[in-house]
Design an enzyme around this catalytic site. Structure first.
Site, PDB file in Angstrom:
ATOM      1  N   GLU A 133      -3.577   0.947  -6.235  1.00 46.46           N
ATOM      2  CA  GLU A 133      -2.563  -0.031  -6.607  1.00 46.46           C
ATOM      3  C   GLU A 133      -2.434   0.003  -8.123  1.00 46.46           C
ATOM      4  O   GLU A 133      -3.411   0.269  -8.832  1.00 46.46           O
ATOM      5  CB  GLU A 133      -2.949  -1.432  -6.120  1.00 46.46           C
ATOM      6  CG  GLU A 133      -1.871  -2.484  -6.316  1.00 46.46           C
ATOM      7  CD  GLU A 133      -0.560  -2.114  -5.648  1.00 46.46           C
ATOM      8  OE1 GLU A 133       0.372  -1.692  -6.371  1.00 46.46           O
ATOM      9  OE2 GLU A 133      -0.472  -2.225  -4.418  1.00 46.46           O
ATOM     10  N   CYS A 153       0.868  -1.180   0.000  1.00 46.02           N
ATOM     11  CA  CYS A 153       0.000   0.000   0.000  1.00 46.02           C
ATOM     12  C   CYS A 153       0.901   1.225   0.000  1.00 46.02           C
ATOM     13  O   CYS A 153       1.520   1.540   1.016  1.00 46.02           O
ATOM     14  CB  CYS A 153      -0.921   0.006   1.218  1.00 46.02           C
ATOM     15  SG  CYS A 153      -2.013   1.445   1.286  1.00 46.02           S
TER      16      CYS A 153
END
Length: 380
Positions: free
Chosen positions: A119, A2
């Site tokens: 992402e 992340c």
């Protein structure tokens, strides 16, 4: 991993939503004290939800902290490249009762509040990278499991720097196409969050470790504009699907507006109408106080996080041993998260990143303390 998320809510809004989810907030910062952005990057001050034990019972509070954990024993302010390596913590690095996360996992657990995370999907052998935004399908905030710490560089200084990291785990089936890792998302307002934050739990246990697992709820994941790849860019359009009718930057809408305008305007007026219509859409704002950089400054976060020490769980737990897969760093891939070639040349030979778990993946034990490489960044 992340490396970027969204939090465009004021602390007062976050507090209200948490309380609606039966998550009490006894203390919170002012709205002006925390950055609100659709493109939250490492080094920014975000909102952390944690618990303290007081004389009148457990007190829960929202606190502003900087993303990128700096251990309490650090002697000087680390550079950006060192700090970026601790924005994520692997769940499998917490099994062993040693390493740089030991004190944090026992007494400094927290929740990192977000609206969702980004992402990048790699295509064409990594030559193209498409940003995707993931959020809860029910529209609620996400509660990431995290760890925090506080450091004072000078013993006689009153300045305390609070920082945090986000714990990651294996991706669930829904996100496996995107990446093999994802943040640990705890279900809002449940016993899991109460257990995770419990200040009276001062020893690491299987009850805590078992909470670090892929999210079982429903998520929504879709591609978004590549503008999110620049640190400092900020726009609500970052949360809108790139192929959505609501996205004013969508090419279909652009030509649709052209056709509608052509019915009532001449060619010269048409150009002005399209230009006028485009200005009504959601624009990307550039923060004048931020250096606009590509994602090569935030890539490789978890890939460079502390090396987890492979271990077998006791047979009494009923859990099987967990192998740790080697993950290639962005430097090895030679590309950044926004699809552009990395400025750092790919490494050759036997050199590997701090989380390259080659030996662990082959089943051989790691030599020494797995956190040694990352701690060297902070111990100087």
């Amino acid at each position: 991993m992340c490396g970027r998320y969204a939090l465009a809510l004021r602390p007062s809004e976050v507090r209200h939503q948490l309380e609606q989810l039966h998550m009490p907030v006894n203390e919170a910062p002012d709205d002006e004290g925390v950055r609100q952005t659709y493109n939250f990057a490492p080094g920014y001050h975000g909102l952390v939800y944690r618990a303290d034990e007081a004389h009148n019972g457990t007190q829960y509070k929202l606190q502003a902290m900087r993303w990128g954990l700096i251990p309490f024993w650090t002697k000087r302010n680390p550079d950006y490249g060192s700090m970026i390596k601790t924005i994520n913590c692997r769940d499998d690095s917490l099994y062993e009762d040693r390493g740089m996360w030991t004190s944090m996992k026992k007494r400094k657990r927290c929740i990192v509040v977000a609206q969702g995370f980004y992402e990048w999907l790699k295509k064409n052998n990594g030559k193209e990278k498409i940003p995707h935004f993931t959020k809860r399908k029910d529209g609620q905030m996400m509660c990431f499991a995290g760890l925090w710490d506080c450091v004072q560089y000078e013993a006689d200084s009153e300045e305390k720097i609070f920082t945090y990291t986000i714990i990651t785990t294996d991706s669930n089936k829904q996100l496996h196409f995107l990446h093999d890792r994802m943040p640990v998302i705890l279900e809002n307002g449940t016993e899991a969050i109460t257990t995770w934050l419990d200040p009276n739990r001062t020893e690491w246990s299987m009850d805590l470790q078992s909470l670090l697992k892929p999210f079982e709820g429903e998520l929504e994941c879709y591609p978004v504009t590549k503008d999110v790849g620049k640190v400092g860019n900020n726009s609500p359009s970052f949360l809108i699907p790139i192929n959505s009718a609501a996205n004013k930057n969508n090419i279909a809408n652009f030509f649709g507006n052209q056709r509608n305008a052509s019915k009532t305007k001449k060619d010269e007026a048409l150009l002005g109408g399209v230009e006028q219509d485009s200005q009504k859409g959601l624009k990307t704002e550039h923060d004048d106080n931020e250096t606009r950089e590509t994602t090569n400054r935030v890539e490789g976060s978890e890939d460079n996080a502390p090396l987890p020490v492979p271990a077998l769980l006791p047979s009494s737990t009923g859990h099987d041993s967990r192998g740790v897969k080697r993950e290639r760093s962005e430097e090895e891939d030679g590309n950044t998260a926004d699809g552009s070639p990395s400025k750092t040349p790919a490494k050759k030979g036997k050199t590997r990143s701090a989380v390259s778990n080659g030996s662990a993946a082959r089943g051989s034990p790691a030599k020494g303390d797995g956190s040694r490489k990352i701690t060297s960044f902070f111990g100087k």
